[in-house]
Motif scaffolding. Sequence first.
Motif, PDB file in Angstrom:
ATOM      1  N   ASP A 153       0.809  -1.217   0.000  1.00 50.50           N
ATOM      2  CA  ASP A 153       0.000   0.000   0.000  1.00 50.50           C
ATOM      3  C   ASP A 153       0.842   1.266   0.000  1.00 50.50           C
ATOM      4  O   ASP A 153       0.544   2.218  -0.715  1.00 50.50           O
ATOM      5  CB  ASP A 153      -0.928   0.022   1.215  1.00 50.50           C
ATOM      6  CG  ASP A 153      -1.981  -1.059   1.175  1.00 50.50           C
ATOM      7  OD1 ASP A 153      -2.236  -1.607   0.088  1.00 50.50           O
ATOM      8  OD2 ASP A 153      -2.547  -1.361   2.234  1.00 50.50           O
ATOM      9  N   MET A 154       1.894   1.267   0.803  1.00 50.58           N
ATOM     10  CA  MET A 154       2.704   2.478   0.949  1.00 50.58           C
ATOM     11  C   MET A 154       3.318   2.939  -0.379  1.00 50.58           C
ATOM     12  O   MET A 154       3.587   4.105  -0.561  1.00 50.58           O
ATOM     13  CB  MET A 154       3.802   2.284   1.986  1.00 50.58           C
ATOM     14  CG  MET A 154       4.829   1.251   1.586  1.00 50.58           C
ATOM     15  SD  MET A 154       6.323   1.273   2.568  1.00 50.58           S
ATOM     16  CE  MET A 154       7.132   2.699   1.957  1.00 50.58           C
ATOM     17  N   ARG A 155       3.519   2.013  -1.311  1.00 51.30           N
ATOM     18  CA  ARG A 155       4.117   2.369  -2.600  1.00 51.30           C
ATOM     19  C   ARG A 155       3.120   3.017  -3.554  1.00 51.30           C
ATOM     20  O   ARG A 155       3.510   3.501  -4.616  1.00 51.30           O
ATOM     21  CB  ARG A 155       4.726   1.137  -3.249  1.00 51.30           C
ATOM     22  CG  ARG A 155       5.907   0.630  -2.465  1.00 51.30           C
ATOM     23  CD  ARG A 155       6.828  -0.173  -3.316  1.00 51.30           C
ATOM     24  NE  ARG A 155       7.985  -0.578  -2.544  1.00 51.30           N
ATOM     25  CZ  ARG A 155       8.520  -1.770  -2.594  1.00 51.30           C
ATOM     26  NH1 ARG A 155       8.014  -2.686  -3.399  1.00 51.30           N
ATOM     27  NH2 ARG A 155       9.566  -2.055  -1.858  1.00 51.30           N
ATOM     28  N   LEU A 156       1.855   3.055  -3.197  1.00 48.91           N
ATOM     29  CA  LEU A 156       0.831   3.629  -4.059  1.00 48.91           C
ATOM     30  C   LEU A 156       0.454   5.064  -3.671  1.00 48.91           C
ATOM     31  O   LEU A 156      -0.286   5.724  -4.387  1.00 48.91           O
ATOM     32  CB  LEU A 156      -0.430   2.756  -4.019  1.00 48.91           C
ATOM     33  CG  LEU A 156      -0.254   1.324  -4.498  1.00 48.91           C
ATOM     34  CD1 LEU A 156      -1.542   0.543  -4.296  1.00 48.91           C
ATOM     35  CD2 LEU A 156       0.175   1.296  -5.938  1.00 48.91           C
ATOM     36  N   VAL A 157       0.958   5.534  -2.554  1.00 45.91           N
ATOM     37  CA  VAL A 157       0.552   6.844  -2.034  1.00 45.91           C
ATOM     38  C   VAL A 157       0.847   7.970  -3.023  1.00 45.91           C
ATOM     39  O   VAL A 157      -0.035   8.762  -3.359  1.00 45.91           O
ATOM     40  CB  VAL A 157       1.207   7.135  -0.665  1.00 45.91           C
ATOM     41  CG1 VAL A 157       0.913   8.553  -0.208  1.00 45.91           C
ATOM     42  CG2 VAL A 157       0.721   6.132   0.363  1.00 45.91           C
ATOM     43  N   GLU A 158       2.073   8.065  -3.494  1.00 47.57           N
ATOM     44  CA  GLU A 158       2.448   9.175  -4.376  1.00 47.57           C
ATOM     45  C   GLU A 158       1.617   9.169  -5.657  1.00 47.57           C
ATOM     46  O   GLU A 158       1.089  10.200  -6.070  1.00 47.57           O
ATOM     47  CB  GLU A 158       3.933   9.109  -4.703  1.00 47.57           C
ATOM     48  CG  GLU A 158       4.399  10.303  -5.525  1.00 47.57           C
ATOM     49  CD  GLU A 158       5.912  10.332  -5.691  1.00 47.57           C
ATOM     50  OE1 GLU A 158       6.395  11.355  -6.188  1.00 47.57           O
ATOM     51  OE2 GLU A 158       6.602   9.366  -5.320  1.00 47.57           O
ATOM     52  N   ALA A 159       1.473   8.017  -6.285  1.00 42.18           N
ATOM     53  CA  ALA A 159       0.699   7.930  -7.526  1.00 42.18           C
ATOM     54  C   ALA A 159      -0.773   8.253  -7.284  1.00 42.18           C
ATOM     55  O   ALA A 159      -1.423   8.890  -8.123  1.00 42.18           O
ATOM     56  CB  ALA A 159       0.837   6.547  -8.138  1.00 42.18           C
ATOM     57  N   THR A 160      -1.303   7.846  -6.146  1.00 43.15           N
ATOM     58  CA  THR A 160      -2.695   8.147  -5.821  1.00 43.15           C
ATOM     59  C   THR A 160      -2.896   9.643  -5.652  1.00 43.15           C
ATOM     60  O   THR A 160      -3.866  10.214  -6.166  1.00 43.15           O
ATOM     61  CB  THR A 160      -3.133   7.394  -4.548  1.00 43.15           C
ATOM     62  OG1 THR A 160      -2.895   5.999  -4.721  1.00 43.15           O
ATOM     63  CG2 THR A 160      -4.597   7.624  -4.259  1.00 43.15           C
ATOM     64  N   LEU A 161      -1.984  10.300  -4.950  1.00 43.20           N
ATOM     65  CA  LEU A 161      -2.085  11.756  -4.770  1.00 43.20           C
ATOM     66  C   LEU A 161      -1.973  12.489  -6.108  1.00 43.20           C
ATOM     67  O   LEU A 161      -2.689  13.458  -6.354  1.00 43.20           O
ATOM     68  CB  LEU A 161      -1.009  12.251  -3.805  1.00 43.20           C
ATOM     69  CG  LEU A 161      -1.150  11.803  -2.353  1.00 43.20           C
ATOM     70  CD1 LEU A 161       0.067  12.223  -1.553  1.00 43.20           C
ATOM     71  CD2 LEU A 161      -2.420  12.353  -1.742  1.00 43.20           C
ATOM     72  N   LYS A 162      -1.080  12.016  -6.977  1.00 38.98           N
ATOM     73  CA  LYS A 162      -0.905  12.658  -8.285  1.00 38.98           C
ATOM     74  C   LYS A 162      -2.069  12.411  -9.229  1.00 38.98           C
ATOM     75  O   LYS A 162      -2.217  13.124 -10.217  1.00 38.98           O
ATOM     76  CB  LYS A 162       0.392  12.171  -8.932  1.00 38.98           C
ATOM     77  CG  LYS A 162       1.624  12.715  -8.273  1.00 38.98           C
ATOM     78  CD  LYS A 162       2.873  12.230  -8.968  1.00 38.98           C
ATOM     79  CE  LYS A 162       4.115  12.832  -8.341  1.00 38.98           C
ATOM     80  NZ  LYS A 162       5.336  12.362  -9.002  1.00 38.98           N
ATOM     81  N   SER A 163      -2.909  11.429  -8.932  1.00 42.56           N
ATOM     82  CA  SER A 163      -4.017  11.095  -9.819  1.00 42.56           C
ATOM     83  C   SER A 163      -5.204  12.045  -9.697  1.00 42.56           C
ATOM     84  O   SER A 163      -6.112  11.994 -10.525  1.00 42.56           O
ATOM     85  CB  SER A 163      -4.497   9.664  -9.551  1.00 42.56           C
ATOM     86  OG  SER A 163      -5.221   9.580  -8.333  1.00 42.56           O
ATOM     87  N   VAL A 164      -5.207  12.910  -8.700  1.00 39.61           N
ATOM     88  CA  VAL A 164      -6.321  13.839  -8.500  1.00 39.61           C
ATOM     89  C   VAL A 164      -6.341  14.837  -9.666  1.00 39.61           C
ATOM     90  O   VAL A 164      -5.372  15.569  -9.864  1.00 39.61           O
ATOM     91  CB  VAL A 164      -6.204  14.568  -7.143  1.00 39.61           C
ATOM     92  CG1 VAL A 164      -7.331  15.566  -6.963  1.00 39.61           C
ATOM     93  CG2 VAL A 164      -6.180  13.558  -6.003  1.00 39.61           C
TER      94      VAL A 164
END
Length: 91
Positions: A41-52
């Motif tokens: 999960d921790m590796r998805l944080v940056e990409a999730t934030l950038k997806s907004v």
Amino acid sequence: MGKKTGKNPTDRAKLGAKRSLLTDGAGTPIGLEVSGANVPDMRLVEATLKSVPIPRPEPTEHEAQHMALDKGYDYPTVDELLAEGGYTAHF
């Protein structure tokens, strides 16, 4: 044991997908990242934030922007990323 036991449930070579979903305070989805099920999960944080797709309001001293996460995200790299983004993290 043998053929009746099935696959090892702790096997990290899982098939499938993981969805990392970011919502606003009302629960409306605003960001999404999809990856393989075996990605932490921790590796998805940056990409999730950038997806907004929309700009978010700048956090201020009087109106902080909170990020509620479970303990699976409690890592120094996630803390740094959220602090850089102006989020107040809650685990």
